[in-house]
Scaffold this motif. Structure first.
Motif, PDB file in Angstrom:
ATOM      1  N   GLN A   1      41.579  14.864  23.307  1.00 54.03           N
ATOM      2  CA  GLN A   1      42.418  14.786  22.111  1.00 54.03           C
ATOM      3  C   GLN A   1      41.563  14.670  20.855  1.00 54.03           C
ATOM      4  OE1 GLN A   1      43.344  11.838  20.124  1.00 54.03           O
ATOM      5  NE2 GLN A   1      45.089  12.777  19.060  1.00 54.03           N
ATOM      6  N   GLU A   2      40.354  14.090  21.008  1.00 56.86           N
ATOM      7  CA  GLU A   2      39.437  13.926  19.878  1.00 56.86           C
ATOM      8  C   GLU A   2      38.528  15.147  19.709  1.00 56.86           C
ATOM      9  OE1 GLU A   2      38.371  11.425  17.528  1.00 56.86           O
ATOM     10  OE2 GLU A   2      40.398  10.676  17.780  1.00 56.86           O
ATOM     11  N   GLY A   3      38.747  16.159  20.524  1.00 56.22           N
ATOM     12  CA  GLY A   3      37.902  17.356  20.465  1.00 56.22           C
ATOM     13  C   GLY A   3      36.527  17.137  21.066  1.00 56.22           C
ATOM     14  N   LEU A   4      36.431  16.181  22.001  1.00 56.94           N
ATOM     15  CA  LEU A   4      35.136  15.867  22.611  1.00 56.94           C
ATOM     16  C   LEU A   4      35.109  16.322  24.076  1.00 56.94           C
ATOM     17  CD1 LEU A   4      34.557  12.271  21.166  1.00 56.94           C
ATOM     18  CD2 LEU A   4      33.422  14.370  20.473  1.00 56.94           C
ATOM     19  N   SER A   5      35.543  17.554  24.319  1.00 54.64           N
ATOM     20  CA  SER A   5      35.600  18.021  25.720  1.00 54.64           C
ATOM     21  C   SER A   5      34.205  18.196  26.321  1.00 54.64           C
ATOM     22  CB  SER A   5      36.413  19.317  25.817  1.00 54.64           C
ATOM     23  OG  SER A   5      36.174  20.122  24.697  1.00 54.64           O
ATOM     24  N   HIS A   6      33.165  18.239  25.467  1.00 53.50           N
ATOM     25  CA  HIS A   6      31.795  18.364  25.999  1.00 53.50           C
ATOM     26  C   HIS A   6      31.257  17.043  26.543  1.00 53.50           C
ATOM     27  CE1 HIS A   6      31.363  17.029  21.834  1.00 53.50           C
ATOM     28  NE2 HIS A   6      30.209  16.508  22.183  1.00 53.50           N
ATOM     29  N   VAL A   7      31.914  15.934  26.216  1.00 55.98           N
ATOM     30  CA  VAL A   7      31.476  14.634  26.749  1.00 55.98           C
ATOM     31  C   VAL A   7      32.061  14.467  28.156  1.00 55.98           C
ATOM     32  CG1 VAL A   7      31.553  12.120  26.454  1.00 55.98           C
ATOM     33  CG2 VAL A   7      31.336  13.603  24.451  1.00 55.98           C
ATOM     34  N   ARG A   8      31.186  14.224  29.136  1.00 58.26           N
ATOM     35  CA  ARG A   8      31.639  14.095  30.519  1.00 58.26           C
ATOM     36  C   ARG A   8      31.979  12.648  30.868  1.00 58.26           C
ATOM     37  NH1 ARG A   8      27.107  15.567  33.765  1.00 58.26           N
ATOM     38  NH2 ARG A   8      25.899  15.379  31.855  1.00 58.26           N
ATOM     39  N   VAL A   9      32.858  12.504  31.835  1.00 58.43           N
ATOM     40  CA  VAL A   9      33.197  11.170  32.349  1.00 58.43           C
ATOM     41  C   VAL A   9      32.743  11.134  33.796  1.00 58.43           C
ATOM     42  CG1 VAL A   9      35.041   9.512  32.804  1.00 58.43           C
ATOM     43  CG2 VAL A   9      35.218  11.051  30.840  1.00 58.43           C
ATOM     44  N   GLU A  10      31.810  10.220  34.097  1.00 60.69           N
ATOM     45  CA  GLU A  10      31.264  10.166  35.451  1.00 60.69           C
ATOM     46  C   GLU A  10      31.519   8.830  36.109  1.00 60.69           C
ATOM     47  OE1 GLU A  10      27.095  11.071  35.246  1.00 60.69           O
ATOM     48  OE2 GLU A  10      27.456  13.225  34.965  1.00 60.69           O
ATOM     49  N   TYR A  11      31.584   8.912  37.437  1.00 56.41           N
ATOM     50  CA  TYR A  11      31.708   7.718  38.252  1.00 56.41           C
ATOM     51  C   TYR A  11      30.301   7.163  38.454  1.00 56.41           C
ATOM     52  CZ  TYR A  11      32.211   5.137  42.625  1.00 56.41           C
ATOM     53  OH  TYR A  11      32.159   4.190  43.590  1.00 56.41           O
ATOM     54  N   SER A  12      30.121   5.869  38.242  1.00 49.01           N
ATOM     55  CA  SER A  12      28.784   5.294  38.376  1.00 49.01           C
ATOM     56  C   SER A  12      28.793   4.190  39.424  1.00 49.01           C
ATOM     57  CB  SER A  12      28.331   4.768  37.016  1.00 49.01           C
ATOM     58  OG  SER A  12      27.777   3.493  37.130  1.00 49.01           O
ATOM     59  N   LYS A  13      27.720   4.167  40.222  1.00 52.48           N
ATOM     60  CA  LYS A  13      27.639   3.150  41.284  1.00 52.48           C
ATOM     61  C   LYS A  13      27.031   1.858  40.745  1.00 52.48           C
ATOM     62  CE  LYS A  13      27.327   6.171  45.318  1.00 52.48           C
ATOM     63  NZ  LYS A  13      26.574   7.420  45.025  1.00 52.48           N
ATOM     64  N   GLY A  14      26.900   1.784  39.437  1.00 50.14           N
ATOM     65  CA  GLY A  14      26.191   0.669  38.813  1.00 50.14           C
ATOM     66  C   GLY A  14      26.803  -0.721  38.932  1.00 50.14           C
ATOM     67  N   GLY A  15      27.873  -0.886  39.677  1.00 54.20           N
ATOM     68  CA  GLY A  15      28.443  -2.214  39.840  1.00 54.20           C
ATOM     69  C   GLY A  15      29.357  -2.611  38.706  1.00 54.20           C
ATOM     70  N   ASP A  16      29.962  -3.788  38.849  1.00 52.73           N
ATOM     71  CA  ASP A  16      30.947  -4.250  37.868  1.00 52.73           C
ATOM     72  C   ASP A  16      30.338  -4.432  36.479  1.00 52.73           C
ATOM     73  OD1 ASP A  16      32.607  -4.234  39.962  1.00 52.73           O
ATOM     74  OD2 ASP A  16      32.990  -6.390  40.023  1.00 52.73           O
ATOM     75  N   LEU A  17      31.108  -4.092  35.472  1.00 43.21           N
ATOM     76  CA  LEU A  17      30.757  -4.282  34.061  1.00 43.21           C
ATOM     77  C   LEU A  17      29.478  -3.542  33.653  1.00 43.21           C
ATOM     78  CD1 LEU A  17      31.575  -8.108  33.741  1.00 43.21           C
ATOM     79  CD2 LEU A  17      33.092  -6.202  33.263  1.00 43.21           C
ATOM     80  N   SER A  18      29.183  -2.440  34.367  1.00 39.28           N
ATOM     81  CA  SER A  18      27.994  -1.653  34.004  1.00 39.28           C
ATOM     82  C   SER A  18      28.415  -0.440  33.178  1.00 39.28           C
ATOM     83  CB  SER A  18      27.268  -1.188  35.268  1.00 39.28           C
ATOM     84  OG  SER A  18      28.119  -0.321  35.999  1.00 39.28           O
ATOM     85  N   ASP A  19      29.685  -0.381  32.811  1.00 41.16           N
ATOM     86  CA  ASP A  19      30.232   0.768  32.099  1.00 41.16           C
ATOM     87  C   ASP A  19      29.522   0.969  30.754  1.00 41.16           C
ATOM     88  OD1 ASP A  19      32.948   1.003  33.788  1.00 41.16           O
ATOM     89  OD2 ASP A  19      32.397  -1.081  33.452  1.00 41.16           O
ATOM     90  N   HIS A  20      29.215   2.225  30.457  1.00 38.22           N
ATOM     91  CA  HIS A  20      28.559   2.502  29.182  1.00 38.22           C
ATOM     92  C   HIS A  20      28.689   3.963  28.787  1.00 38.22           C
ATOM     93  CE1 HIS A  20      25.517   3.600  32.174  1.00 38.22           C
ATOM     94  NE2 HIS A  20      25.097   4.466  31.263  1.00 38.22           N
ATOM     95  N   TYR A  21      28.384   4.211  27.533  1.00 36.10           N
ATOM     96  CA  TYR A  21      28.312   5.583  27.032  1.00 36.10           C
ATOM     97  C   TYR A  21      26.851   5.896  26.806  1.00 36.10           C
ATOM     98  CZ  TYR A  21      28.282   9.390  23.644  1.00 36.10           C
ATOM     99  OH  TYR A  21      28.012  10.576  22.995  1.00 36.10           O
ATOM    100  N   ASP A  22      26.407   7.038  27.328  1.00 32.75           N
ATOM    101  CA  ASP A  22      25.020   7.467  27.164  1.00 32.75           C
ATOM    102  C   ASP A  22      24.988   8.553  26.079  1.00 32.75           C
ATOM    103  OD1 ASP A  22      22.596   8.795  27.313  1.00 32.75           O
ATOM    104  OD2 ASP A  22      22.475   8.722  29.506  1.00 32.75           O
ATOM    105  N   PRO A  23      24.503   8.201  24.870  1.00 29.89           N
ATOM    106  CA  PRO A  23      24.548   9.149  23.752  1.00 29.89           C
ATOM    107  C   PRO A  23      23.590  10.338  23.923  1.00 29.89           C
ATOM    108  CG  PRO A  23      23.436   7.119  23.088  1.00 29.89           C
ATOM    109  CD  PRO A  23      23.925   6.907  24.483  1.00 29.89           C
ATOM    110  N   THR A  24      22.530  10.163  24.724  1.00 30.96           N
ATOM    111  CA  THR A  24      21.575  11.249  24.921  1.00 30.96           C
ATOM    112  C   THR A  24      22.171  12.318  25.847  1.00 30.96           C
ATOM    113  OG1 THR A  24      19.886   9.543  24.800  1.00 30.96           O
ATOM    114  CG2 THR A  24      19.148  11.731  25.440  1.00 30.96           C
TER     115      THR A  24
END
Ligand SMILES: [Zn+2]
Length: 226
Positions: free
Chosen positions: A52-75
């Motif tokens: 909706q924000e026109g950010l279809s190039h940003v991917r959403v991935e499942y991470s095995k990093g454990g609880d509360l490891s959620d983040h956005y990687d700008p690179t």
């Protein structure tokens, strides 16, 4: 050097930081048990807000990093979500997923505080690693200037933490606005989302307070020695 009057305040801030950390986990768990009425998962919410924000190039991935490891990687332009957030459809899952999207939106709009935060990062990183050694070396060798350099570097690390606060608050505000605007949560569900996001913000506030107090302490010691 052993007990400084500032240590009392630093100790209180440390207590607040530890308390905030348990509150983050507690709130996340509490609101994990409340299913959002929209029935959407964190991953779906992230994808839909991004599109909706026109950010279809940003991917959403499942991470095995454990609880509360959620983040956005700008690179990599990737939002990585932990299992309970990615698959879950609770108010906690939606709050965290939307918050990370908030960072992606900040990145896209080159939000000033985020840009400043990225610029400060290299210096802050060096500062937080070198400052303790410079302080210790300065005291042991009796070289006051070394302490001065340590303070300058440590200031960069503290400033980085201070700038993180508006970045985090803004991401949470964007998250709540988007969730409501797109009908992903109802007005009655906003309270749960806010509780989850506010608890996370409190940990940043507490750790920043600790860093600022430590900086003041070092400046006071430095001034006394001169
Ligand atoms: Zn954040």
């Amino acid at each position: 050097m052993f007990f400084h009057p500032m240590d009392f305040l630093i100790f209180i801030a440390l207590g607040l930081a530890l308390w905030a950390q348990t509150k983050v986990k507690g709130n996340f768990q509490k609101w994990s048990r409340v299913r959002a009425s929209s029935g959407l998962s964190g991953a779906q919410v992230a994808r839909q807000i991004l599109d909706q924000e026109g950010l279809s190039h940003v991917r959403v991935e499942y991470s095995k990093g454990g609880d509360l490891s959620d983040h956005y990687d700008p690179t990599a332009k990737v939002i990585r979500l932990s299992e309970p957030v990615y698959r879950g459809n609770s108010l906690s899952s939606l709050a965290v997923a939307a918050h990370e999207v908030g960072h992606a939106i900040q990145d896209e709009h080159r939000y000033s505080m985020l840009v400043l935060r990225h610029r400060l990062f290299p210096l802050a990183n060096i500062g937080s690693q070198l400052a303790p050694m410079l302080f210790l070396g300065g005291f042991l060798l009796g070289i006051t200037n070394l302490i001065g350099v340590g303070i300058a570097l440590f200031s960069a690390a503290v400033l980085f933490q201070v700038v993180t606060l508006p970045v985090e608050f803004d991401a949470s505000k964007r998250a709540k606005d988007k969730l409501l605007e797109l009908g992903m949560i109802k007005n009655s569900e906003e309270k749960g989302v806010s509780k989850v996001l506010n608890a996370a913000a409190l940990t940043y506030v507490a750790s920043t307070m600790m860093a600022v107090l430590q900086l003041i302490k070092f400046i006071m010691i430095f001034r006394n020695r001169r």
